[in-house]
Design a protein around this motif. Structure first.
Motif, PDB file in Angstrom:
ATOM      1  N   THR A   1      25.700  31.022  37.392  1.00  0.00           N
ATOM      2  CA  THR A   1      24.767  31.555  36.396  1.00  0.00           C
ATOM      3  C   THR A   1      24.732  30.650  35.174  1.00  0.00           C
ATOM      4  O   THR A   1      25.784  30.254  34.660  1.00  0.00           O
ATOM      5  CB  THR A   1      25.159  32.993  36.002  1.00  0.00           C
ATOM      6  OG1 THR A   1      24.988  33.835  37.140  1.00  0.00           O
ATOM      7  CG2 THR A   1      24.297  33.517  34.854  1.00  0.00           C
TER       8      THR A   1
ATOM      9  N   TYR B   1      35.222  39.960  36.654  1.00  0.00           N
ATOM     10  CA  TYR B   1      35.179  38.748  35.827  1.00  0.00           C
ATOM     11  C   TYR B   1      36.549  38.501  35.219  1.00  0.00           C
ATOM     12  O   TYR B   1      37.220  39.436  34.794  1.00  0.00           O
ATOM     13  CB  TYR B   1      34.184  38.905  34.671  1.00  0.00           C
ATOM     14  CG  TYR B   1      32.761  39.144  35.106  1.00  0.00           C
ATOM     15  CD1 TYR B   1      31.853  38.094  35.190  1.00  0.00           C
ATOM     16  CD2 TYR B   1      32.332  40.424  35.430  1.00  0.00           C
ATOM     17  CE1 TYR B   1      30.547  38.315  35.588  1.00  0.00           C
ATOM     18  CE2 TYR B   1      31.021  40.650  35.840  1.00  0.00           C
ATOM     19  CZ  TYR B   1      30.135  39.598  35.913  1.00  0.00           C
ATOM     20  OH  TYR B   1      28.847  39.814  36.316  1.00  0.00           O
TER      21      TYR B   1
ATOM     22  N   HIS C   1      27.623  32.646  43.577  1.00  0.00           N
ATOM     23  CA  HIS C   1      26.483  32.226  42.758  1.00  0.00           C
ATOM     24  C   HIS C   1      26.984  31.503  41.516  1.00  0.00           C
ATOM     25  O   HIS C   1      28.173  31.528  41.211  1.00  0.00           O
ATOM     26  CB  HIS C   1      25.580  33.405  42.383  1.00  0.00           C
ATOM     27  CG  HIS C   1      26.213  34.416  41.465  1.00  0.00           C
ATOM     28  ND1 HIS C   1      26.906  35.509  41.929  1.00  0.00           N
ATOM     29  CD2 HIS C   1      26.271  34.489  40.103  1.00  0.00           C
ATOM     30  CE1 HIS C   1      27.342  36.219  40.895  1.00  0.00           C
ATOM     31  NE2 HIS C   1      26.980  35.621  39.770  1.00  0.00           N
TER      32      HIS C   1
HETATM   33 ZN    ZN Z   1      27.447  36.374  37.939  1.00  0.00          ZN
END
Ligand code: ZN
Length: 314
Positions: free
Chosen positions: A12, A259, A10
């Motif tokens: 963002t 992350y 995805h």
């Molecule tokens: Zn994300």
């Protein structure tokens, strides 16, 4: 192939007004809102997920809409352009539609041998519709205004802008398994063969480019896809072995995440296919309720009071 990075999961980005964002992506672009939830780190703010019917990884564009946020600036150290794949012959439909709907757009142009149409969302986020040069059999979401034969099929690519491409390229090739396939000027195209779609990263090197400012109308992070959270953790070790800092595994309710900031300054995420979006709503009802993670369910009333009301019919 299963233990590899499977292209994009995805993307963002940051938006301003929630209603305007919702209307643009569902009505004008014809995406499906597959999940309406809150920012898990700031539950007074929405987190919208748009994608295909079930929110297949590689089709998911997500937004944090913050009312009144200042406008950011795309630049170095940031993902700067989102590419959607469309079928050959679709661009005239979109150019006409953008004209009618007053969407800021450019003339159709060509890059890496593919025709594309650049446009901006209402917050100034830069996107491209690209008539992909390879086979893309993904089934698009269809709306009354955007029929399946011209609808977006999910991502084609992401553009990453950095001042020096060397270290970012190394992450793509040595950790993520991408390879350099083409170059046009300062644009380097990387592709992974682990999957056939949403598998392109264009790395643009701008040695003197201004650094991006991450606010309204800019991308916040780019998530790469893995099959499950076991493979996710194998990538955690690979990233650490390369000397980069990476978070612990985070449960995002619909996927598991890690992350890390790549050396060019862009926030990367690695996200799993499991468990997916149809865990707390049926496929038919995806995106129709405000879904909260368990830790916020007890505060539902207060959260619903502060979130702006979204009109889904128009
Ligand atoms: Zn994300």
């Amino acid at each position: 192939m299963e233990n590899k990075i499977l292209g994009l999961h995805h993307i963002t980005a940051i938006a301003g007004e929630a209603q305007r964002n919702y209307t643009f992506y569902t009505k004008i672009l014809g995406l499906r809102l597959v999940k309406k939830t809150v920012n898990f780190d700031d539950p007074g703010t929405y987190h919208f997920y748009y994608g295909d019917e079930i929110g297949t990884p590689g089709s998911i564009l997500t937004f944090f809409p913050w009312e009144g946020i200042q406008k950011g600036r795309a630049g170095a150290g940031m993902a700067t352009e989102i590419g959607y794949s469309v079928a050959k012959g679709s661009l005239p439909f979109w150019a006409k539609r953008f004209g009618e709907q007053k969407v800021k757009h450019q003339l159709v142009a060509e890059r890496m041998g593919e025709q594309f149409l650049s446009f901006e969302d209402p917050d100034g986020l830069m996107l491209n519709l690209i008539e992909t040069g390879t086979t893309d059999n993904r089934q698009p979401w269809e709306t009354k205004d955007v029929p399946a034969d011209v609808a977006t099929k999910g991502f084609h690519s992401i553009v990453l802008t950095v001042r020096n491409s060397t270290a970012t390229a190394k992450v793509l090739t040595d950790i993520f398994g991408y390879r350099l396939v083409a170059q046009e000027g300062n644009r380097y195209r990387f592709v992974t063969d682990a999957i056939a779609t949403a598998n392109i990263v264009d790395l643009v090197e701008e040695p003197n480019g201004s650094m991006g400012i991450n606010a309204g109308g800019t991308n916040h992070h780019v998530a790469f896809r893995v099959k499950d959270d076991e493979i996710l953790m194998a990538f955690r070790e690979k990233v650490q072995a390369a000397g980069l800092q990476i978070t612990e595994k985070i449960d995002r309710n619909y996927f598991y995440s890690l992350y890390f900031r790549e050396p060019g300054g862009i926030l990367f995420e690695i996200a799993s296919d499991n468990p997916g979006f149809a865990t707390d709503e049926s496929v038919a009802e995806l995106g129709t309720h405000l879904m909260l993670p368990p830790q916020y369910e007890k505060s539902r009333r207060q959260i619903e009071d502060v979130l702006p009301v979204i009109q889904s019919e128009s």
